[in-house]
Enzyme design. Structure first.
Site, PDB file in Angstrom:
ATOM      1  N   ARG A 109       0.813  -1.202   0.000  1.00  0.00           N
ATOM      2  CA  ARG A 109       0.000   0.000   0.000  1.00  0.00           C
ATOM      3  C   ARG A 109       0.851   1.258   0.000  1.00  0.00           C
ATOM      4  O   ARG A 109       1.946   1.279   0.584  1.00  0.00           O
ATOM      5  CB  ARG A 109      -0.886   0.042   1.243  1.00  0.00           C
TER       6      ARG A 109
ATOM      7  N   SER B 291       8.116  -5.019   6.294  1.00  0.00           N
ATOM      8  CA  SER B 291       7.833  -6.069   7.290  1.00  0.00           C
ATOM      9  C   SER B 291       8.727  -7.292   7.140  1.00  0.00           C
ATOM     10  O   SER B 291       8.251  -8.415   6.904  1.00  0.00           O
ATOM     11  CB  SER B 291       6.369  -6.476   7.176  1.00  0.00           C
TER      12      SER B 291
ATOM     13  N   ASP C   5       6.357  -3.798  10.604  1.00  0.00           N
ATOM     14  CA  ASP C   5       4.892  -3.689  10.746  1.00  0.00           C
ATOM     15  C   ASP C   5       4.423  -3.828  12.196  1.00  0.00           C
ATOM     16  O   ASP C   5       3.437  -3.209  12.597  1.00  0.00           O
ATOM     17  CB  ASP C   5       4.147  -4.698   9.850  1.00  0.00           C
TER      18      ASP C   5
END
Ligand code: G6P
Ligand code: BGC
Ligand code: BGC
Length: 924
Positions: free
Chosen positions: A549, A610, A664
């Site tokens: 994203r 992440s 994350d």
């Protein structure tokens, strides 16, 4: 039809009413005889009415919405198919309740070869009356003793004996070996059995007696045993009929019509329990004063009214009542009775059968009557024979009406023009009473003229059928054992979980001290959670979960506003070259800027990345290794911020100011921390799994400073990579690991996270198939396909609101056609795998919160954990299982789990905002 003899169906409605004794004033005795026999005549219309009413009662009971009026019970028997003929093995059968107060033990050998039969051995035992009316324990102990006596007498070896229990009373079955007695019938009244599982009672009794090791594998109604004893023939044998002491029938119903089963395919055997049918409208006109008197004096007044007109236990009694009535009115025996004639139960079925038989001579009838202490006159024999015939004819006709109702039901549900079916019959009334049998057949023909029915007497009185069901049940029980064995390593004890927690604590401490440990405990350079004074517009990237994203995050006085867009990262990019990957990322950013009108603006950027990174500062992170299916070349060992900046340079079109790189877990903690200052831990259970938390800086080796805190990215996915989880790792975990792109790595993650649970389940299903437990042992190509079983299926399948048939639909969509038994097994596999995952995760959280509590020297800690990840959020039970495990293992910590709603991109923006605020302050 209306003049069929000897059953003597009469035209018109209803038999004349039954005048009270004493009020009757017949003009002569023959009129009284006529009137008395007339009461037992049933018209065709009445039979049709009974047939229709019974059918209606059956259909209502099937829907589970039966009215309060006592009707038939339609009890599922869990027998789903008629015999295949390939069942084999030796079985002990115990029959209780079929033939009066007796019990039968059989030794049945099934050869597995059609048409090849071995004569069973059997022995009958009379149950003493005090046992029939005693306690349940007495009855079952008696049964166990008979069983052992039989086995001793036949020198059966005491080795894994499998027993089928034929228990012929109405029972609620919930499985092939679970059956609760609803109510006693047929003269049995042992205390403490109604409402109990009779299989358990038998098992307990066998255990009390001790001598043999017998496994009670199946419990079967006698009607079912009878139906199952039928050799597979030309037409399907799908009805079992019993007329013995009591009466009942079973038949194969379309499973989708049996509401309680929640099954939409195939057929299943339903025991009608028609003995309890008692619709006043239909039965009222045919009930006589004799029926009422019999019912009144029975052990169960008001119950089993239909059975009391048909069952062998009652035919003799009805005859006795009529004979006593006629004697009292001087029509028989010169007006004399005897104490036997006036005593309940003195005339037995055998007497009636014999006397009723037209070939029985008058002398024999006389002899029977004399045995009853009577002095019959010459004309009495013929009249007594007519009474017996009337009572039995009515019974056979009523039985035929009930059977016709089943045939109509079958025809209706099969939608066949002419139903061709075989009815297996059993019970002494049918076996020893040729007239009964022929009236039954004739009447069925008349009432169900559209059905082509053949009647097949059962083999071995149903014992063989019980053995058939037992064979199937034994196979299912063996499957269950294999399933349990397979899943046992997934069922972790409290001690095992506590050991995981302890090991995790040790690994954390070592990692923090920079000693060898599977936990890297990476400093993140995040020292504080947001204080609310941060302001500005930020860009964020979020790479490493299900979605990539790009976000625009506005942190303003009123709160945080986010605009974001999801971009795909094709597998070829994730596993291609690093340059390709970072170029793709920059392309996505440019596209986003274009769409949001941000071109030319150089906003501060936070990068949620992440994967395990060794950070040297907030904006510098060396990728240690890829995880979760990423494998872009040339990135490991490189600073990802540098790789991103290089890609930006290559594109020349954008200016980006990368301020922070954030894991994350950290993004999630920060994002939740913005709402709740107690949030000091971040947890991800999604594609991968990991956690971070606020550690005392003094405990973190290699970072300057002794006071304050620093967020530590534990990288707990790698926990156990030093082999310390070996004890918990199953052969399925090993297989999943071996074919992954990073064998030997991320062992904890591979037991917990979404990327792997579906694969673990798939490997277990393959194993169960190879054992023959699933899919009838047929390996399907689909199931061999890697990653076919997505973790989202676990979440769907385990959803409580889902019926088993929906579970099957999900699996069928996957190309795995399975039966309900298969679906149930798949569900259990999913539950075992996801439960272990949640518990391991909980053990990890418990280790972390306990560490925070001890760091602070607190008796009790109240802390919040920010959580994200598809598995955690979507799975119906994962979150609650994690919480329960934490409560169990860290009882001194009050832990609140906060689900992050905006993903960790927002957190990355907040880390960036904090950094900018601190930089500005330093500037000032
Ligand atoms: C967060 C993040 C992702 C992260 C993910 C884990 O919200 O925004 O970057 O990796 O959750 O969940 P997933 O199920 O997508 O792996
Ligand atoms: C029982 C049935 C049984 C029938 C025939 C009835 O009394 O309720 O379960 O099948 O007798 O034995
Ligand atoms: C990565 C972690 C990450 C986790 C959750 C793991 O595979 O190594 O850095 O936090 O997945 O996304």
């Amino acid at each position: 039809m209306d003049s069929v003899e000897p059953s003597g169906l009469q035209p018109g409605e209803g038999a004349p009413g039954c005048p009270q004794k004493g009020l009757l004033q017949p003009s002569d005795s023959s009129e009284l005889v006529q009137e008395c026999l007339q009461r037992f005549k049933v018209t065709r219309t009445q039979l049709q009415h009974i047939q229709a009413s019974l059918l209606d009662s059956m259909e209502q009971a099937l829907t589970g919405k039966a009215s309060s009026a006592p009707g038939v019970q339609m009890l599922p028997t869990y027998v789903d198919s008629t015999p295949h003929g390939n069942e084999q093995g030796n079985f002990v059968v115990l029959e209780l309740g079929a033939s009066g107060a007796s019990l039968r033990v059989l030794w049945v050998t099934l050869t597995g070869i059609k048409g090849q039969r071995v004569e069973p051995k059997s022995q009958e035992f009379v149950i003493p009356q005090e046992v029939v009316l005693g306690t349940g324990q007495q009855l079952f102990d008696f049964a166990a003793r008979c069983l052992f006596e039989f086995l001793d007498a036949h020198s059966v070896r005491n080795q894994g004996l499998q027993l089928g229990f034929s228990f012929s009373f109405p029972c609620h079955q919930t499985g092939l070996d679970r059956s609760t007695l609803i109510s006693w019938t047929k003269g049995f009244r042992c205390s403490g059995v109604e409402g109990q599982d009779v299989v358990q009672l038998l098992r307990d009794a066998i255990q009390r007696q001790g001598a043999y090791n017998i496994d009670v594998v199946a419990v079967v109604n006698d009607t079912v045993g009878t139906m199952m004893s039928c050799e597979p023939g030309v037409r399907p044998c799908e009805v079992g009929l019993i007329v013995d002491t009591g009466t009942n029938a079973c038949y194969m119903e379309e499973a989708r019509h049996v509401a309680v089963l929640d099954e939409d395919r195939g057929r299943t055997c339903v025991s009608v329990e028609w003995g309890s049918f008692s619709d006043d409208g239909a039965l009222g006109p045919v009930l006589t004063t004799f029926d009422h008197a019999l019912d009144h004096a029975s052990l169960n007044p008001g119950a089993q009214r239909f059975e009391k007109m048909i069952g062998g236990l009652y035919l003799g009694e009805l005859v006795r009542l009529v004979l006593a009535h006629l004697a009292e009115h001087r029509v028989l025996f010169g007006g004399y009775t005897s104490s036997a004639l006036l005593s309940q139960g003195s005339i037995l079925l055998e007497h009636v059968a014999e006397m009723e038989d037209p070939s029985t001579g008058a002398a024999r009838v006389h002899a029977i009557l004399q045995d009853l202490g009577l002095s019959p006159e010459a004309s009495d024999a013929e009249l007594v024979q007519r009474v017996c015939a009337a009572v039995c004819s009515r019974a056979a006709q009523l039985c035929a009406a009930a059977l016709a109702a089943i045939l109509s039901r079958l025809q209706r549900s099969r939608e066949q023009q002419i139903l061709q079916v075989a009815v297996a019959t059993g019970g002494r009334v049918l076996e020893q009473h040729p007239r009964f049998y022929s009236i039954l057949q004739e009447t069925v023909k008349l009432l169900a003229s559209e059905c082509d029915v053949s009647f097949i007497p059962s083999v071995d009185g149903g014992g063989r059928g019980v053995a058939m069901v037992t064979a199937v049940a034994a196979r299912l029980a063996a499957h269950r054992r294999l399933l349990e064995e397979t899943l046992a390593p997934f069922r972790l004890s409290r001690e095992q979980l506590a050991a995981v927690q302890t090991q995790m604590r040790e690994a954390m401490a070592k990692g923090l001290r920079r000693e060898a440990s599977s936990l890297r405990m990476l400093p993140t350079y995040v020292r504080a959670t947001p204080d609310g004074s941060e302001r500005g517009d930020f860009l964020a990237l979020d790479l490493g979960g299900t979605n990539f994203r790009v976000l625009l995050v506005r942190v303003a006085e009123g709160g945080v506003r986010i605009v974001n867009q999801v971009y795909a990262i094709p597998e070829c990019v994730a596993q291609g070259s690093g340059q390709q990957l970072f170029d793709h990322i920059v392309d996505c950013i440019m596209d986003f800027q274009e769409k949001q009108g941000l071109r030319g603006q150089s906003l501060p950027l936070g990068f949620t990345f992440s994967f395990p990174c060794k950070q040297l500062g907030l904006d510098q992170g060396i990728l240690l290794n890829w995880t979760k299916g990423f494998n872009a070349s040339g990135c490991e060992g490189q600073d990802v911020v540098y790789l991103l900046r290089e890609a930006i340079k290559r594109k020349q079109a954008v200016e980006l100011n990368v301020v922070a790189i954030v894991n994350d877990t950290v993004g999630t903690m920060m994002s939740c921390g913005y709402e709740d200052p107690r949030c000091e831990m971040g947890l991800i259970v999604g594609t991968g799994t990991n956690a971070c938390y606020m550690e005392e800086l003094q405990n973190v080796a290699g970072v300057a400073g002794d006071s304050g805190h620093m967020c530590i990215n534990m990288e707990w996915g790698a926990f156990g990579d030093d082999g310390s989880l070996g004890m918990l790792s199953t052969c399925f975990d090993v297989r999943v690991d071996q074919v992954s792109i990073n064998p030997g790595k991320q062992r904890f993650e591979k037991m917990i996270s979404g990327m792997y649970l579906g694969e673990i389940v798939r490997h277990i299903l393959l194993h169960l198939t190879s054992l023959g437990v699933l899919f009838q042992g047929q390996q399907t190509q689909r199931l061999q396909t890697r990653d076919i079983f997505k973790t989202k299926f676990l979440s769907e399948i385990e959803s409580d609101s889902l019926a088993l048939r929906q579970v099957r639909a999900i699996l069928e969509d996957l190309g795995l056609p399975l039966t309900s038994d298969d679906a149930l097994i798949v569900l259990e596999v999913c539950q075992a795998v996801s439960r272990r995952a949640a518990q391991l995760c909980g053990a990890g959280v418990a280790a972390v919160v306990e560490k925070i509590r001890e760091n602070r020297g607190l008796e009790e800690l109240t802390v919040s954990v920010g959580v994200d990840g598809t598995l955690y959020k979507v799975h119906p039970h994962f979150a609650s299982l994690v919480a329960a495990t934490v409560r169990e293992l860290a009882p001194r910590c009050m832990v609140t789990f906060l689900q992050s709603e905006d993903g960790s991109g927002k957190g990355a923006a907040l880390v960036t905002a904090v950094a900018c605020r601190l930089a500005q302050m330093a500037h000032v």
